[in-house]
Write an enzyme that holds these catalytic residues in place. Structure first.
Site, PDB file in Angstrom:
ATOM      1  N   ARG A  94      -7.914   5.784   2.053  1.00 53.48           N
ATOM      2  CA  ARG A  94      -7.204   5.739   3.328  1.00 53.48           C
ATOM      3  C   ARG A  94      -5.752   5.246   3.225  1.00 53.48           C
ATOM      4  NH1 ARG A  94      -8.482   2.921   7.104  1.00 53.48           N
ATOM      5  NH2 ARG A  94      -8.082   4.392   8.779  1.00 53.48           N
ATOM      6  N   CYS A 133      -2.737   6.600 -12.088  1.00 51.53           N
ATOM      7  CA  CYS A 133      -1.373   7.014 -12.410  1.00 51.53           C
ATOM      8  C   CYS A 133      -0.722   7.791 -11.272  1.00 51.53           C
ATOM      9  CB  CYS A 133      -1.381   7.844 -13.687  1.00 51.53           C
ATOM     10  SG  CYS A 133      -2.204   6.980 -15.010  1.00 51.53           S
TER      11      CYS A 133
END
Ligand code: PLP
Length: 436
Positions: free
Chosen positions: A333, A363
């Site tokens: 979220r 990453c």
């Protein structure tokens, strides 16, 4: 969705099932440190008492001084589809709002009655329609004429009748209700208001269809009641008009969407909000209409947390980073909507309080869980990300080949594994190398 509120952060109050006692956070009667020790991190933890309390708040609104209203609660499974969570709601008497064949299978797996299931979704496949009709669901919530025709054709094939409702896009004026400006004019959903009567007339001509209801769902994380009342008025006008034309509806499905408190919000309480809505329908003289409610977030959002361990504290040129072992793949979220979740230290520490961005190991620069949070922590400490019970685990992924977190349900002083932590080997168990 909300942008990041400023420091100092608003406290999340009135949590059921999770509390701080003498500087240490608990899930019901169990210290979170103990759960982390036993089950590892990142870890989703749900409180059974919190689920039951939220459901009871909806149920209370279903009673008046005169007795039980004809209103029932269909848990929106997409918010949290764990079988144990669904089963708790089934035991409490809930039905289920489903948006895929997978969710339908889940409901049937826990033994939900077909009459307690409604099947929604803007893009139901022929397979899913067949599955829903074969199961004998209470209703399919339909969003287009093309879909009506498809359902009619499949029902003919199966020699059965198809109970249908049309999803109305009530086009509530977002400008008059700025708090909920997302989601209302979303044209992907529902049938445009001025097309609805015409679409019902078309449905009435299709031999295999039983027209049983009308539905709407005006958005999510809504913290104002007024737009619901506007939407209800518009939908009830259609019910009246349809009755004049001889199309008698049995139920009105008001969808879900009630917001929860993530910290900065101030949503209405469940019972108060629901009572207002049900009273509004009754006051307009529609007491014979059965009412369906489809809450998701407000039943589970604050019944779950995600706990994570601090890996490193990193002091950058202009920011401090608290690198934790949970990431955007576990709780999407913040990365997806810029959503705000309260984050607390599980155990009070003597560490110096600093302002950190709480980030995961993935990453992507979008991999953050909270920005500018004042925390007194050191490496190996535990943090709890609150309000993670809805659209948390269900949206999680295996990005960066990260196994998904385990899920635990706490009931008093007992904790149960309701989903085991995935193993890395499971992630590629369905992958195959090319032949030599
Ligand atoms: C998502 C959804 C819900 C539940 O919404 P919440 O905001 O979680 O209460 C209910 N009905 C429909 C049709 C939905 O798509």
């Amino acid at each position: 969705m909300s942008s990041q509120p400023p420091n100092p952060l608003p406290a999340l109050t009135n949590l059921v099932g999770f509390s701080e006692r003498n500087g240490c956070w608990f899930a019901e009667e169990i210290p979170l440190t103990q759960l982390a020790e036993q089950f590892g991190t990142p870890l989703y933890i749900y409180s059974k008492r919190a689920l039951e309390t939220a459901f009871a708040a909806y149920e209370r609104a279903c009673f008046t001084l005169k007795g039980k209203r004809r209103a029932s609660i269909f848990f929106a499974v997409k918010a949290n589809s764990n079988l144990a969570v669904m089963n708790c709601f089934k035991e409490l008497g809930a039905g289920f709002d489903l948006v895929s064949g997978g969710e339908l299978d889940r409901a049937l797996t826990i033994g939900a009655k077909p009459s307690s299931l409604v099947f929604a979704g803007v893009g139901k496949s022929a397979t899913e329609i067949r599955q829903a009709l074969t199961a004998g669901v209470k209703c399919l919530n339909v969003e287009s004429i093309a879909e009506l025709e498809q359902i009619n054709r499949i029902a003919r094939e199966l020699s059965c009748r198809a109970p249908i409702s049309l999803r109305v896009n009530p086009d509530v004026d977002a400008l008059t209700h700025p708090y909920i400006s997302t989601g209302l004019k979303d044209n992907k959903f529902g049938i445009a208001y001025h097309e609805v009567l015409k679409t019902y007339r078309e449905a009435a001509l299709l031999a295999q269809l039983d027209i049983v209801g009308i539905d709407c769902h005006i958005g999510s994380q809504i913290t104002a009641t007024a737009p619901y009342l506007d939407a209800i008025d518009k939908v009830l006008d259609l019910v009246t008009q349809l009755k004049k034309e001889g199309i008698i509806l049995r139920h009105l499905d008001l969808g879900g969407g009630l917001g929860i408190d993530y910290g900065p919000e101030d949503p209405p309480a469940i019972t108060e909000f629901t009572t207002t809505i049900l009273d509004h329908v009754a006051a307009r003289g529609f007491e014979d209409l059965e009412i369906l409610l489809e809450p998701g977030r407000s039943l589970v959002g604050n019944a779950g947390i995600l706990i994570t361990r601090v890996e490193y504290l990193k002091h950058g040129a202009s920011k401090n980073f608290c690198v934790v072992d949970a990431a955007m793949n576990d709780l999407m979220r913040p990365a997806l909507y810029g959503a705000y979740h309260s984050i607390v230290a599980v155990q009070q520490q003597a560490a110096e309080p600093l302002t950190y961005d709480v980030v995961g190991p993935v990453c992507e620069s979008g991999d953050w869980l909270g920005k500018d949070r004042l925390l007194a922590v050191k490496a190996t400490d535990l943090l709890a990300i609150l309000s993670a019970g809805a659209y948390g685990f269900t949206m999680s992924s295996n990005y960066n080949s990260r196994p998904r977190a385990a899920e635990i349900m706490v009931d008093g002083d007992r904790a149960f594994v309701i989903r085991e932590r995935e193993t890395v080997a499971e992630l590629w168990s369905k992958e195959r190398l090319l032949p030599k």
